[in-house]
Scaffold this active site. Structure first.
Site, mmCIF file in Angstrom:
data_model
loop_
_atom_site.group_PDB
_atom_site.id
_atom_site.type_symbol
_atom_site.label_atom_id
_atom_site.label_comp_id
_atom_site.label_asym_id
_atom_site.label_seq_id
_atom_site.Cartn_x
_atom_site.Cartn_y
_atom_site.Cartn_z
ATOM 1 N N ASP A 1 -3.733 -5.183 -9.899
ATOM 2 C CA ASP A 1 -3.071 -4.250 -10.313
ATOM 3 C C ASP A 1 -2.871 -4.000 -12.001
ATOM 4 O OD1 ASP A 1 -0.378 -4.109 -7.712
ATOM 5 O OD2 ASP A 1 -2.651 -3.779 -7.580
ATOM 6 N N LEU B 1 0.959 3.033 -8.505
ATOM 7 C CA LEU B 1 0.814 4.727 -9.073
ATOM 8 C C LEU B 1 2.511 4.804 -9.531
ATOM 9 C CD1 LEU B 1 -0.083 6.705 -9.201
ATOM 10 C CD2 LEU B 1 -0.009 7.605 -6.354
ATOM 11 N N ASP C 1 1.117 -1.076 -0.044
ATOM 12 C CA ASP C 1 0.102 0.158 0.154
ATOM 13 C C ASP C 1 0.843 1.530 -0.231
ATOM 14 O OD1 ASP C 1 -3.099 -0.867 1.699
ATOM 15 O OD2 ASP C 1 -2.409 -0.893 -0.107
ATOM 16 N N SER D 1 -1.652 -11.331 -5.452
ATOM 17 C CA SER D 1 -2.504 -12.351 -4.688
ATOM 18 C C SER D 1 -3.419 -10.479 -4.670
ATOM 19 C CB SER D 1 -1.716 -12.282 -3.244
ATOM 20 O OG SER D 1 -1.544 -11.014 -2.768
ATOM 21 N N GLY E 1 1.750 2.563 -2.757
ATOM 22 C CA GLY E 1 2.300 3.619 -3.818
ATOM 23 C C GLY E 1 3.160 3.134 -5.427
ATOM 24 N N LYS F 1 3.033 -6.897 -13.497
ATOM 25 C CA LYS F 1 3.137 -7.869 -11.841
ATOM 26 C C LYS F 1 3.096 -8.938 -12.211
ATOM 27 C CE LYS F 1 1.268 -7.006 -7.615
ATOM 28 N NZ LYS F 1 1.447 -6.041 -6.973
ATOM 29 N N ALA G 1 5.781 -7.593 -4.840
ATOM 30 C CA ALA G 1 4.184 -7.582 -4.327
ATOM 31 C C ALA G 1 4.683 -7.234 -2.699
ATOM 32 C CB ALA G 1 3.741 -8.857 -4.534
ATOM 33 N N GLY G 2 4.142 -6.075 -1.859
ATOM 34 C CA GLY G 2 4.607 -5.934 -0.719
ATOM 35 C C GLY G 2 6.252 -5.051 -0.598
HETATM 36 N N1 LIG Z 1 0.070 10.028 -3.618
HETATM 37 C C1 LIG Z 1 -1.735 10.290 -3.876
HETATM 38 N N2 LIG Z 1 -2.227 10.165 -3.035
HETATM 39 C C2 LIG Z 1 -3.661 9.630 -3.345
HETATM 40 N N3 LIG Z 1 -3.840 8.325 -3.049
HETATM 41 C C3 LIG Z 1 -3.281 7.490 -2.959
HETATM 42 C C4 LIG Z 1 -1.270 7.818 -3.652
HETATM 43 N N4 LIG Z 1 -0.518 6.918 -3.188
HETATM 44 C C5 LIG Z 1 -1.732 5.571 -2.927
HETATM 45 N N5 LIG Z 1 -2.543 6.006 -3.343
HETATM 46 C C6 LIG Z 1 -3.432 5.144 -3.000
HETATM 47 O O1 LIG Z 1 -3.465 3.999 -2.086
HETATM 48 C C7 LIG Z 1 -3.921 2.378 -2.473
HETATM 49 C C8 LIG Z 1 -2.437 2.272 -2.154
HETATM 50 O O2 LIG Z 1 -2.074 2.384 -3.674
HETATM 51 P P1 LIG Z 1 -1.098 1.270 -4.152
HETATM 52 O O3 LIG Z 1 -2.075 0.329 -4.974
HETATM 53 O O4 LIG Z 1 -0.178 1.833 -5.394
HETATM 54 O O5 LIG Z 1 0.149 0.887 -3.311
HETATM 55 P P2 LIG Z 1 0.955 -0.753 -4.019
HETATM 56 O O6 LIG Z 1 2.326 -0.457 -2.940
HETATM 57 O O7 LIG Z 1 0.927 -0.496 -5.274
HETATM 58 O O8 LIG Z 1 0.043 -2.213 -2.612
HETATM 59 P P3 LIG Z 1 0.777 -3.480 -3.127
HETATM 60 O O9 LIG Z 1 1.259 -3.985 -2.064
HETATM 61 O O10 LIG Z 1 -1.027 -4.569 -3.094
HETATM 62 O O11 LIG Z 1 0.590 -3.625 -4.237
HETATM 63 C C9 LIG Z 1 -4.556 3.149 -3.376
HETATM 64 O O12 LIG Z 1 -5.690 3.425 -3.966
HETATM 65 C C10 LIG Z 1 -4.001 4.341 -4.377
HETATM 66 O O13 LIG Z 1 -4.716 4.958 -4.852
HETATM 67 C C1 LIG Z 2 -2.960 -8.489 -0.375
HETATM 68 C C2 LIG Z 2 -1.446 -7.654 -0.370
HETATM 69 N N1 LIG Z 2 -2.459 -5.513 -1.428
HETATM 70 C C3 LIG Z 2 0.212 -7.629 -1.140
HETATM 71 N N2 LIG Z 2 -0.233 -7.920 -2.227
HETATM 72 C C4 LIG Z 2 0.478 -8.575 -0.673
HETATM 73 C C5 LIG Z 2 1.520 -8.034 0.389
HETATM 74 C C6 LIG Z 2 2.162 -9.018 1.322
HETATM 75 C C7 LIG Z 2 2.195 -8.400 2.794
HETATM 76 C C8 LIG Z 2 3.208 -9.654 3.310
HETATM 77 C C9 LIG Z 2 3.745 -8.552 4.828
HETATM 78 O O1 LIG Z 2 4.649 -8.295 4.530
HETATM 79 O O2 LIG Z 2 3.649 -9.163 5.326
HETATM 80 MG MG LIG Z 3 0.088 -2.475 -6.423
#
Ligand SMILES: Nc1ncnc2c1ncn2[C@@H]1O[C@H](COP(=O)(O)OP(=O)(O)OP(=O)(O)O)[C@@H](O)[C@H]1O
Ligand SMILES: C[C@H](N)[C@H](N)CCCCCC(=O)O
Ligand SMILES: [Mg+2]
Length: 203
Positions: A40, A16, A11, A35, A13, A31, A99-100
């Site tokens: 994505d 993004l 989470d 999971s 970003g 990707k 992922a994460g």
């Molecule tokens: N700068 C930002 N401003 C507003 N919303 C954001 C910003 N960055 C991320 N988000 C929102 O936060 C959420 C998590 O972002 P994102 O999905 O890119 O994380 P991630 O690192 O790809 O997560 P994962 O590990 O699940 O792949 C999404 O809903 C995204 O739109």
């Molecule tokens: C489901 C989530 N959005 C990610 N794709 C996977 C995140 C795994 C985190 C595992 C951990 O660090 O505990």
């Molecule tokens: Mg992601």
């Protein structure tokens, strides 16, 4: 060139930033391991707007929104890195999203970072500002360097903290590639705005 987008947490970003980088370089996106039911890949497809980028399918897609090693166990699958092969042609840049964070397990012996090693990728690290993020960021950098990987730079995503960012950049010697504000919403316009900014400073 293969660029691997990782972060200090889930989470953070990565998706993004992957969309911004894909749009900036008109690169392809992949990707390898997803999971959770929301893909994505679908989010990136909806956030970019160019005629060059290809969005490839995952090698593994689990419905369970959890660490890939656990999602695989729940769904009676074992993730095999030998079955994860770079898609598409070699002609275009490829943005690969993890992922994460880097030490998210894939199975009993491999982690997300092993994908970056396998694909000989340059790392794009996404960091955020929160109490504890200096430690998380420097630990992540140490692990990436321990694996012998090159880090293109850091993207700071979300609310700013100049003191935190300055310390991380000074201590690590890494380049800040982009700063992304906390946006009211994420759409093609916002992605393209940052893609232009990133393209203009890309070396
Ligand atoms: N700068 C930002 N401003 C507003 N919303 C954001 C910003 N960055 C991320 N988000 C929102 O936060 C959420 C998590 O972002 P994102 O999905 O890119 O994380 P991630 O690192 O790809 O997560 P994962 O590990 O699940 O792949 C999404 O809903 C995204 O739109
Ligand atoms: C489901 C989530 N959005 C990610 N794709 C996977 C995140 C795994 C985190 C595992 C951990 O660090 O505990
Ligand atoms: Mg992601």
């Amino acid at each position: 060139m293969n660029y691997f987008v990782t972060a200090i947490n889930t989470d953070s970003g990565k998706t993004l930033v992957s969309a911004i980088l894909t749009q900036a370089l008109q690169a392809d996106y992949w990707k390898p391991i997803q999971s959770g039911v929301e893909r994505d890949a679908d989010k990136v497809r909806d956030l970019i707007n160019n005629n060059h980028s290809l969005i490839f399918n995952e090698s593994y897609w689990f419905q369970t929104p959890a660490s890939p090693h656990y999602a695989a166990e729940v769904e009676n699958v074992t993730i095999d890195l030998d079955k994860i092969l770079i898609p598409g042609n070699k002609g275009n840049n490829l943005v690969i999203e993890g992922a994460g964070g880097v030490l998210v397990p894939l199975n009993d012996t491999h982690f997300v970072i092993d994908l970056a090693v396998k694909f000989n990728s340059e790392i794009i690290l996404v960091s955020n500002n929160y109490l504890g993020s200096i430690n998380h960021t420097l630990l992540t950098i140490n692990e990436i360097k321990r694996r012998g990987l090159s880090i293109k730079g850091i993207v700071f995503n979300g609310p700013r903290n100049e003191s935190t960012e300055d310390f991380i950049l000074k201590y690590s010697g890494l380049k800040c590639l982009l700063r992304i504000n906390q946006e009211k919403e994420i759409d093609q316009f916002v992605v393209n705005k940052y893609a232009i900014e990133l393209f203009n400073t890309w070396e």
